[in-house]
Design a protein around this motif. Sequence first.
Motif, PDB file in Angstrom:
ATOM      1  N   LEU A  97       2.708  -4.168  42.415  1.00  0.00           N
ATOM      2  CA  LEU A  97       2.492  -2.899  41.714  1.00  0.00           C
ATOM      3  C   LEU A  97       3.711  -2.646  40.837  1.00  0.00           C
ATOM      4  O   LEU A  97       4.745  -3.256  41.058  1.00  0.00           O
ATOM      5  N   LEU A 135      -7.837  12.856  37.264  1.00  0.00           N
ATOM      6  CA  LEU A 135      -7.199  11.619  37.722  1.00  0.00           C
ATOM      7  C   LEU A 135      -8.162  10.433  37.666  1.00  0.00           C
ATOM      8  O   LEU A 135      -7.798   9.357  37.185  1.00  0.00           O
ATOM      9  N   ILE A 152      -6.483   2.346  43.537  1.00  0.00           N
ATOM     10  CA  ILE A 152      -6.227   3.776  43.313  1.00  0.00           C
ATOM     11  C   ILE A 152      -7.150   4.665  44.153  1.00  0.00           C
ATOM     12  O   ILE A 152      -6.687   5.621  44.788  1.00  0.00           O
ATOM     13  N   TYR A 155      -6.450   4.852  48.120  1.00  0.00           N
ATOM     14  CA  TYR A 155      -5.077   5.311  48.347  1.00  0.00           C
ATOM     15  C   TYR A 155      -4.981   6.790  47.986  1.00  0.00           C
ATOM     16  O   TYR A 155      -4.415   7.597  48.732  1.00  0.00           O
ATOM     17  N   TRP A 160      -4.291  12.437  48.988  1.00  0.00           N
ATOM     18  CA  TRP A 160      -4.596  13.807  48.526  1.00  0.00           C
ATOM     19  C   TRP A 160      -5.799  14.429  49.233  1.00  0.00           C
ATOM     20  O   TRP A 160      -5.951  15.659  49.201  1.00  0.00           O
ATOM     21  N   ILE A 171      -0.959  12.994  37.604  1.00  0.00           N
ATOM     22  CA  ILE A 171      -0.556  12.334  38.852  1.00  0.00           C
ATOM     23  C   ILE A 171      -0.577  10.814  38.666  1.00  0.00           C
ATOM     24  O   ILE A 171       0.289  10.102  39.172  1.00  0.00           O
ATOM     25  N   ILE A 172      -1.552  10.327  37.939  1.00  0.00           N
ATOM     26  CA  ILE A 172      -1.688   8.875  37.831  1.00  0.00           C
ATOM     27  C   ILE A 172      -0.831   8.319  36.702  1.00  0.00           C
ATOM     28  O   ILE A 172      -0.388   7.163  36.758  1.00  0.00           O
ATOM     29  N   ARG A 174       2.090   8.924  36.320  1.00  0.00           N
ATOM     30  CA  ARG A 174       3.413   8.621  36.878  1.00  0.00           C
ATOM     31  C   ARG A 174       3.622   7.104  36.917  1.00  0.00           C
ATOM     32  O   ARG A 174       4.740   6.634  36.872  1.00  0.00           O
ATOM     33  N   LEU A 175       2.531   6.366  37.103  1.00  0.00           N
ATOM     34  CA  LEU A 175       2.638   4.903  37.244  1.00  0.00           C
ATOM     35  C   LEU A 175       2.333   4.223  35.915  1.00  0.00           C
ATOM     36  O   LEU A 175       1.293   4.491  35.320  1.00  0.00           O
ATOM     37  N   TYR A 185       8.994  -0.788  39.442  1.00  0.00           N
ATOM     38  CA  TYR A 185       8.129   0.369  39.649  1.00  0.00           C
ATOM     39  C   TYR A 185       8.427   1.463  38.636  1.00  0.00           C
ATOM     40  O   TYR A 185       7.531   2.176  38.192  1.00  0.00           O
ATOM     41  N   ASN A 278       2.380  -0.469  49.947  1.00  0.00           N
ATOM     42  CA  ASN A 278       1.288   0.512  49.953  1.00  0.00           C
ATOM     43  C   ASN A 278       0.048  -0.129  50.562  1.00  0.00           C
ATOM     44  O   ASN A 278      -0.230  -1.302  50.313  1.00  0.00           O
ATOM     45  N   ARG A 288       1.540   4.126  53.348  1.00  0.00           N
ATOM     46  CA  ARG A 288       2.528   3.091  53.021  1.00  0.00           C
ATOM     47  C   ARG A 288       3.477   2.881  54.188  1.00  0.00           C
ATOM     48  O   ARG A 288       3.570   3.716  55.080  1.00  0.00           O
ATOM     49  N   TYR A 324       3.863  18.052  48.731  1.00  0.00           N
ATOM     50  CA  TYR A 324       3.255  17.786  47.427  1.00  0.00           C
ATOM     51  C   TYR A 324       2.361  18.947  47.014  1.00  0.00           C
ATOM     52  O   TYR A 324       1.477  19.324  47.776  1.00  0.00           O
TER      53      TYR A 324
HETATM   54  N1  UDP Z   1      -1.307   5.711  43.567  1.00  0.00           N
HETATM   55  C1  UDP Z   1      -2.364   4.935  43.966  1.00  0.00           C
HETATM   56  N2  UDP Z   1      -2.108   3.717  44.549  1.00  0.00           N
HETATM   57  C2  UDP Z   1      -0.861   3.268  44.763  1.00  0.00           C
HETATM   58  C3  UDP Z   1       0.231   4.063  44.347  1.00  0.00           C
HETATM   59  C4  UDP Z   1      -0.026   5.290  43.773  1.00  0.00           C
HETATM   60  O1  UDP Z   1      -3.517   5.336  43.822  1.00  0.00           O
HETATM   61  O2  UDP Z   1      -0.712   2.165  45.313  1.00  0.00           O
HETATM   62  C5  UDP Z   1      -1.606   7.021  42.943  1.00  0.00           C
HETATM   63  C6  UDP Z   1      -1.775   8.102  44.017  1.00  0.00           C
HETATM   64  O3  UDP Z   1      -2.724   9.046  43.543  1.00  0.00           O
HETATM   65  C7  UDP Z   1      -0.392   8.685  44.069  1.00  0.00           C
HETATM   66  C8  UDP Z   1       0.028   8.651  42.607  1.00  0.00           C
HETATM   67  O4  UDP Z   1      -0.540   7.436  42.119  1.00  0.00           O
HETATM   68  O5  UDP Z   1      -0.403   9.988  44.606  1.00  0.00           O
HETATM   69  C9  UDP Z   1       1.508   8.688  42.368  1.00  0.00           C
HETATM   70  O6  UDP Z   1       2.135   7.633  43.053  1.00  0.00           O
HETATM   71  P1  UDP Z   1       3.703   7.619  43.352  1.00  0.00           P
HETATM   72  O7  UDP Z   1       4.052   6.290  43.889  1.00  0.00           O
HETATM   73  O8  UDP Z   1       4.418   8.128  42.151  1.00  0.00           O
HETATM   74  O9  UDP Z   1       3.760   8.716  44.520  1.00  0.00           O
HETATM   75  P2  UDP Z   1       4.993   9.354  45.341  1.00  0.00           P
HETATM   76  O10 UDP Z   1       5.966   8.247  45.566  1.00  0.00           O
HETATM   77  O11 UDP Z   1       5.509  10.495  44.530  1.00  0.00           O
HETATM   78  O12 UDP Z   1       4.332   9.807  46.593  1.00  0.00           O
END
Ligand code: UDP
Length: 384
Positions: A97, A135, A152, A155, A160, A171-172, A174-175, A185, A278, A288, A324
Amino acid sequence: MRADLVVVGSGLFGATIAQRAAEELGVRVIVMDRREHPGGNAWSQPDPATGIEIHCYGSHIFHTSDADVWAYANRFTAFNDYRHHVYANHGGEIYPLPINLGTINQFFRAALGPEAARALLAEQAAEITGTPANLEDKAISLIGRPLYEAFIRDYTAKQWQTDPTELDASIITRLPVRLNYNNRYFSDRYEGIPTAGYGAWIEAMLDDPRIEVYLGQDFLAPDGPLSREACVGQVPVVYTGALDRFFDNRLGALTWRTLDFDTRVLPTGDHQGTAVVNYSDAAVPYTRVHEFRHYHPERAYPDDATVIMREYSRPAGVDDEPYYPVGTPSDRSRLARYQQLAAELGGQQVAFGGRLGTYRYLNMDEAIAAALSCFEDQVRPWFS
Ligand code: UDP
């Protein structure tokens, strides 16, 4: 009151406000925290048995592209040169990832180059027309449905427990999604783990003769010299607890998620080979697994013991720590009404900040940046 300013909550937002006010304005600051340690959810401390630095509320990796925030943080701690990588366990197989060319080629059993991968994802994302508003649509528009369903959907459902069409697209995003083999990452310019841990960093920020720290003190408990009733209107307050709880949830509670952790010491020098794996599938109940030794490759840790932590997400009840903000459409309209109540307190010199105080999914660097602005825009004028 022995203080000129009261800061409620000693996470990175509160600690930054306190540090700036003491140093820049020379005022006496009381910082209080409900917990028995400062630092909020960023807190880390060494495990007594192994010496391994544990991030007590889940992995925290400091990363920023803001040169001012980086310089400010470096006044109080050095950072090692850790670079975060996360792997996903899906269907019993490990993938890199964030989703990158390695993930795509492994998943589709292919050897696509960047352009061919782009064309494939575009074809699979074509079902989304118009601007993706949530999302699920956003994720499908970026990576197509097969990758969305693999990495996605489930997870996100575990994290959530909210219909992904109710969750904000941000939210998504972020990645990153990368059409190359870069699986770092984060894409930020600066990154690292505080060399002496987050606990030592926060303690260094609060180490000022003008700052007094009171731990185990609940601002919202009814009585006492440091309660909401005793402070608000009497002394300027920066409040970083949950916004809805400040107002006794009088407009109804905002939706928060909390986390549960299952921490174990295992008799091996390396359990999973990396800091975070994860678990993408619904069949595994945790989201995770953290293995903390990997955050400090520069430290001499035992080679026959490691500490792992499984992370579980669930709705936060009134007595749980909120982690969160969920931010469904009904949360957003309730938030606007709480913000109105907060604005009406303006004359009493109360500022709200941090992830909990503003109901925003802030990263650590964003919390510091917001605190530096809050200090200049709200706190400094109170004393001028
Ligand atoms: N997410 C996902 N699969 C993953 C990692 C993240 O679906 O393997 C989605 C999920 O909705 C998550 C969001 O992307 O809440 C943000 O991920 P991040 O790793 O930034 O979350 P944090 O570390 O803030 O909990």
